[in-house]
Scaffold this motif. Structure first.
Motif, PDB file in Angstrom:
ATOM      1  N   LEU A  76       0.092   2.860 -19.529  1.00  0.00           N
ATOM      2  CA  LEU A  76      -0.583   2.092 -18.491  1.00  0.00           C
ATOM      3  C   LEU A  76      -0.774   2.926 -17.224  1.00  0.00           C
ATOM      4  CD1 LEU A  76      -1.722  -0.608 -17.495  1.00  0.00           C
ATOM      5  CD2 LEU A  76       0.602  -1.245 -16.814  1.00  0.00           C
ATOM      6  N   MET A  77       0.284   3.628 -16.789  1.00  0.00           N
ATOM      7  CA  MET A  77       0.173   4.456 -15.588  1.00  0.00           C
ATOM      8  C   MET A  77      -0.778   5.632 -15.818  1.00  0.00           C
ATOM      9  SD  MET A  77       1.927   2.923 -13.268  1.00  0.00           S
ATOM     10  CE  MET A  77       1.242   1.444 -14.080  1.00  0.00           C
ATOM     11  N   GLY A  78      -0.789   6.151 -17.037  1.00  0.00           N
ATOM     12  CA  GLY A  78      -1.708   7.240 -17.346  1.00  0.00           C
ATOM     13  C   GLY A  78      -3.157   6.808 -17.210  1.00  0.00           C
ATOM     14  N   VAL A  79      -3.471   5.611 -17.729  1.00  0.00           N
ATOM     15  CA  VAL A  79      -4.836   5.081 -17.614  1.00  0.00           C
ATOM     16  C   VAL A  79      -5.189   4.824 -16.155  1.00  0.00           C
ATOM     17  CG1 VAL A  79      -6.318   3.115 -18.154  1.00  0.00           C
ATOM     18  CG2 VAL A  79      -4.860   4.089 -19.930  1.00  0.00           C
TER      19      VAL A  79
ATOM     20  N   ASP B 296       8.916   5.652 -12.226  1.00  0.00           N
ATOM     21  CA  ASP B 296       7.728   6.032 -11.476  1.00  0.00           C
ATOM     22  C   ASP B 296       6.624   4.991 -11.670  1.00  0.00           C
ATOM     23  OD1 ASP B 296       6.898   6.388 -14.079  1.00  0.00           O
ATOM     24  OD2 ASP B 296       6.403   8.514 -13.880  1.00  0.00           O
ATOM     25  N   VAL B 297       6.992   3.823 -12.161  1.00  0.00           N
ATOM     26  CA  VAL B 297       6.028   2.781 -12.538  1.00  0.00           C
ATOM     27  C   VAL B 297       5.662   1.951 -11.312  1.00  0.00           C
ATOM     28  CG1 VAL B 297       5.615   0.785 -14.006  1.00  0.00           C
ATOM     29  CG2 VAL B 297       6.946   2.731 -14.872  1.00  0.00           C
ATOM     30  N   THR B 298       4.387   1.893 -11.002  1.00  0.00           N
ATOM     31  CA  THR B 298       3.933   1.199  -9.803  1.00  0.00           C
ATOM     32  C   THR B 298       4.386  -0.257  -9.736  1.00  0.00           C
ATOM     33  OG1 THR B 298       2.023   2.666  -9.486  1.00  0.00           O
ATOM     34  CG2 THR B 298       1.892   0.464  -8.519  1.00  0.00           C
ATOM     35  N   PRO B 299       4.214  -1.085 -10.769  1.00  0.00           N
ATOM     36  CA  PRO B 299       4.635  -2.484 -10.648  1.00  0.00           C
ATOM     37  C   PRO B 299       6.124  -2.644 -10.339  1.00  0.00           C
ATOM     38  CG  PRO B 299       3.172  -2.218 -12.527  1.00  0.00           C
ATOM     39  CD  PRO B 299       3.488  -0.850 -12.042  1.00  0.00           C
ATOM     40  N   VAL B 300       6.967  -1.779 -10.908  1.00  0.00           N
ATOM     41  CA  VAL B 300       8.408  -1.865 -10.653  1.00  0.00           C
ATOM     42  C   VAL B 300       8.710  -1.508  -9.203  1.00  0.00           C
ATOM     43  CG1 VAL B 300      10.675  -0.964 -11.266  1.00  0.00           C
ATOM     44  CG2 VAL B 300       8.971  -1.369 -13.057  1.00  0.00           C
TER      45      VAL B 300
ATOM     46  N   LEU C 246      -8.830   1.444  -8.818  1.00  0.00           N
ATOM     47  CA  LEU C 246      -7.947   0.391  -9.308  1.00  0.00           C
ATOM     48  C   LEU C 246      -6.664   0.401  -8.486  1.00  0.00           C
ATOM     49  CD1 LEU C 246      -8.133   0.601 -13.221  1.00  0.00           C
ATOM     50  CD2 LEU C 246      -9.221  -1.072 -11.725  1.00  0.00           C
ATOM     51  N   GLN C 247      -6.262  -0.754  -8.002  1.00  0.00           N
ATOM     52  CA  GLN C 247      -5.018  -0.849  -7.256  1.00  0.00           C
ATOM     53  C   GLN C 247      -4.499  -2.278  -7.338  1.00  0.00           C
ATOM     54  OE1 GLN C 247      -5.745   0.248  -3.225  1.00  0.00           O
ATOM     55  NE2 GLN C 247      -7.458  -1.126  -2.941  1.00  0.00           N
ATOM     56  N   PRO C 248      -3.212  -2.477  -7.116  1.00  0.00           N
ATOM     57  CA  PRO C 248      -2.639  -3.823  -7.211  1.00  0.00           C
ATOM     58  C   PRO C 248      -3.271  -4.776  -6.200  1.00  0.00           C
ATOM     59  CG  PRO C 248      -0.917  -2.147  -7.206  1.00  0.00           C
ATOM     60  CD  PRO C 248      -2.186  -1.454  -6.864  1.00  0.00           C
ATOM     61  N   ALA C 249      -3.388  -6.036  -6.579  1.00  0.00           N
ATOM     62  CA  ALA C 249      -3.956  -7.037  -5.680  1.00  0.00           C
ATOM     63  C   ALA C 249      -3.108  -7.212  -4.428  1.00  0.00           C
ATOM     64  CB  ALA C 249      -4.092  -8.373  -6.411  1.00  0.00           C
ATOM     65  N   ALA C 250      -1.826  -6.864  -4.514  1.00  0.00           N
ATOM     66  CA  ALA C 250      -0.926  -7.064  -3.375  1.00  0.00           C
ATOM     67  C   ALA C 250      -1.299  -6.217  -2.164  1.00  0.00           C
ATOM     68  CB  ALA C 250       0.512  -6.746  -3.791  1.00  0.00           C
ATOM     69  N   VAL C 251      -2.095  -5.158  -2.343  1.00  0.00           N
ATOM     70  CA  VAL C 251      -2.457  -4.330  -1.195  1.00  0.00           C
ATOM     71  C   VAL C 251      -3.553  -4.967  -0.365  1.00  0.00           C
ATOM     72  CG1 VAL C 251      -1.848  -2.270  -2.512  1.00  0.00           C
ATOM     73  CG2 VAL C 251      -4.241  -2.954  -2.375  1.00  0.00           C
TER      74      VAL C 251
ATOM     75  N   THR D 126       0.832  -1.205   0.000  1.00  0.00           N
ATOM     76  CA  THR D 126       0.000   0.000   0.000  1.00  0.00           C
ATOM     77  C   THR D 126       0.867   1.256   0.000  1.00  0.00           C
ATOM     78  OG1 THR D 126      -1.797  -1.140   1.166  1.00  0.00           O
ATOM     79  CG2 THR D 126      -1.776   1.268   1.271  1.00  0.00           C
ATOM     80  N   HIS D 127       1.892   1.280   0.848  1.00  0.00           N
ATOM     81  CA  HIS D 127       2.774   2.450   0.905  1.00  0.00           C
ATOM     82  C   HIS D 127       3.521   2.634  -0.419  1.00  0.00           C
ATOM     83  CE1 HIS D 127       1.658   2.784   4.956  1.00  0.00           C
ATOM     84  NE2 HIS D 127       2.521   1.934   5.491  1.00  0.00           N
ATOM     85  N   ALA D 128       3.984   1.541  -1.012  1.00  0.00           N
ATOM     86  CA  ALA D 128       4.705   1.636  -2.283  1.00  0.00           C
ATOM     87  C   ALA D 128       3.794   2.157  -3.385  1.00  0.00           C
ATOM     88  CB  ALA D 128       5.273   0.269  -2.658  1.00  0.00           C
ATOM     89  N   THR D 129       2.555   1.687  -3.404  1.00  0.00           N
ATOM     90  CA  THR D 129       1.596   2.120  -4.424  1.00  0.00           C
ATOM     91  C   THR D 129       1.284   3.606  -4.283  1.00  0.00           C
ATOM     92  OG1 THR D 129       0.612  -0.092  -4.499  1.00  0.00           O
ATOM     93  CG2 THR D 129      -0.711   1.728  -5.357  1.00  0.00           C
ATOM     94  N   ARG D 130       1.044   4.048  -3.040  1.00  0.00           N
ATOM     95  CA  ARG D 130       0.750   5.462  -2.803  1.00  0.00           C
ATOM     96  C   ARG D 130       1.949   6.338  -3.142  1.00  0.00           C
ATOM     97  NH1 ARG D 130      -3.340   2.989  -1.770  1.00  0.00           N
ATOM     98  NH2 ARG D 130      -3.408   3.232  -4.014  1.00  0.00           N
ATOM     99  N   ALA D 131       3.158   5.858  -2.819  1.00  0.00           N
ATOM    100  CA  ALA D 131       4.360   6.638  -3.118  1.00  0.00           C
ATOM    101  C   ALA D 131       4.538   6.802  -4.620  1.00  0.00           C
ATOM    102  CB  ALA D 131       5.587   5.965  -2.499  1.00  0.00           C
TER     103      ALA D 131
END
Length: 428
Positions: A377-380, A323-327, A393-398, A275-280
């Motif tokens: 992808l990040m723009g969408v 700045d890519v969330t999955p990375v 929309l957010q990663p399942a990992a959160v 969650t913290h990584a996604t928000r960052a």
């Protein structure tokens, strides 16, 4: 002889800001004592004037003042930072309608450069700003005016404490009123002095702002530093701090929270890190930056002496900057898993992005990612969350919000009036 100052500054300060924000959409709180609590509903971090008058202290743990709160009918609210940030933005935008050059000093303070307003009645201008901010945003403000930023800060303090000023006060420039005003300001109340310095000043016989202006600047610098010297000069009407209208790019970006209850399972901890990584990553993209390094840290509760203690952090490079969330998410979870140890009760986790770049970095020699695809992808993703609501929309990992036991305690959280359709106030 004191140098004549040609500048003129104002400081707009929102009165009891967090408590005032809570009142904007709940008029029933007007006139009632209100306190706002810190993360996990731990301590009092904001108070209405009515709560201050009851003797509830800033930073006081809620469990220590619970009996007084219940007996006096004090309204308690959990921190609603989304609401506070939104109303702060609206206050700044309103002020910008009147004065072009402004510096957002904090969430509830804004400095204004009034030099371009030369020839206008500044007192009337400030009263117009104050009235318009109250009318358009619902937030009461006080305004102090002075020939330096330090004097504007001092004038603002007087405006708050002097009812006859009606929320606006200009620091006097003519003697002997100027000296009387400086003499009424204790050294501990001078902006930038602080508790440690004030004790040293008192030991030297410098008890008021007026005393400080009578000390040669070179002596202040010798006994303290150049910052203290500039403060002394500003009190004497010599501008040493210009308005910072351009915000410097940040060097780091940190997302962290103390858990509502201690975590002992990796699944729960990994969801917090994710969650913290996604928000960052979202925040980084919103500011147009990319990170070259990521760190993850884990802490147990240092106040629980009955439990074993553990504090670790891990870091790695991000090549190329991204700045890519999955990375970012993948690296954060790898680091977290590497420093995780069983047998501990974790109280806090966080993610820090550093080595930030705000220009498009050069790709590495062995960089085989499809950056155009990542950008689309990040723009969408950001566009959907911006238009449909945060975390649509957010990663399942959160994980699923209803199962996140680590989330902060917010037993007294007010509705998200400005960002959630379902929380909009309705007439009955």
């Amino acid at each position: 002889m004191r140098r004549a100052a040609k500048r003129m500054y104002a400081l707009v300060d929102c009165n009891n800001f967090y408590a005032s924000c809570e009142r904007v959409f709940d008029p029933g709180l007007e006139g009632r004592p209100v306190v706002v609590l810190s993360n996990n509903d731990g301590c009092v971090i904001a108070r209405s004037q009515e709560a201050k008058d009851l003797g509830i202290g800033m930073g006081e743990p809620i469990f220590k003042c619970r009996d007084r709160i219940d007996a006096q009918g004090v309204v308690v609210r959990s921190s609603n930072y989304t609401l506070y940030q939104d109303l702060s933005r609206r206050v700044v935008e309103t002020i910008g309608q009147f004065v072009p050059d402004i510096e957002v000093y904090s969430i509830d303070e804004v400095f204004l450069d009034l030099a371009p307003m030369a020839g206008r009645d500044l007192d009337e201008l400030c009263r117009t700003i104050r009235g318009t901010v109250r009318q358009w945003t619902g937030i009461p403000v006080s305004i102090g005016v002075g020939t330096t930023k330090t004097l504007a800060k001092a004038a603002n303090r007087i405006a708050k404490r002097t009812p006859e000023s009606r929320g606006v006060h200009r620091f006097p420039e003519d003697e002997p009123e100027r000296s009387r005003t400086l003499e009424s300001i204790g050294i501990q109340d001078v902006w930038g002095i602080g508790r440690r310095w004030s004790r040293r000043f008192l030991d030297l016989g410098i008890a008021t702002a007026l005393d400080l202006t009578r000390v040669p600047p070179t002596e202040v610098r010798r006994n303290f530093n150049v910052v203290a010297m500039r403060t002394a000069l500003e009190l004497d009407g010599v501008p040493c701090q210009e308005l910072e209208t351009v915000v410097e790019p940040r060097q780091t970006l940190v997302r962290s929270r103390s858990f509502g209850e201690m975590v002992t399972d990796w699944t729960d901890l990994s969801e917090a890190i994710a969650t913290h990584a996604t928000r960052a990553a979202e925040k980084l993209r919103a500011e147009g930056g990319r990170a070259g390094r990521i760190s993850v840290f884990l802490n147990t509760n240092r106040f629980r002496e009955d439990l074993p203690q553990y504090h670790r952090s891990g870091t790695c490079e991000l090549l190329p900057h991204t700045d890519v969330t999955p990375v970012i998410l993948r690296r954060a979870l790898e680091l977290g898993r590497g420093i995780w140890r069983e047998g501990f009760h974790y109280k806090k986790a966080g993610v820090m992005l550093s080595e930030l770049a705000f220009e498009h970095p050069q790709s590495g020699l062995f960089d085989d990612r499809d950056h155009a695809r990542d950008e689309r992808l990040m723009g969408v993703l950001d566009r959907i969350n911006r238009t449909m609501g945060p975390r649509t929309l957010q990663p399942a990992a959160v994980g699923r919000p209803e199962r996140q036991r680590w989330q902060m305690k917010r037993a007294h959280h007010s509705p998200r009036y400005t960002t959630r359709w379902s929380d909009l106030p309705r007439t009955r």
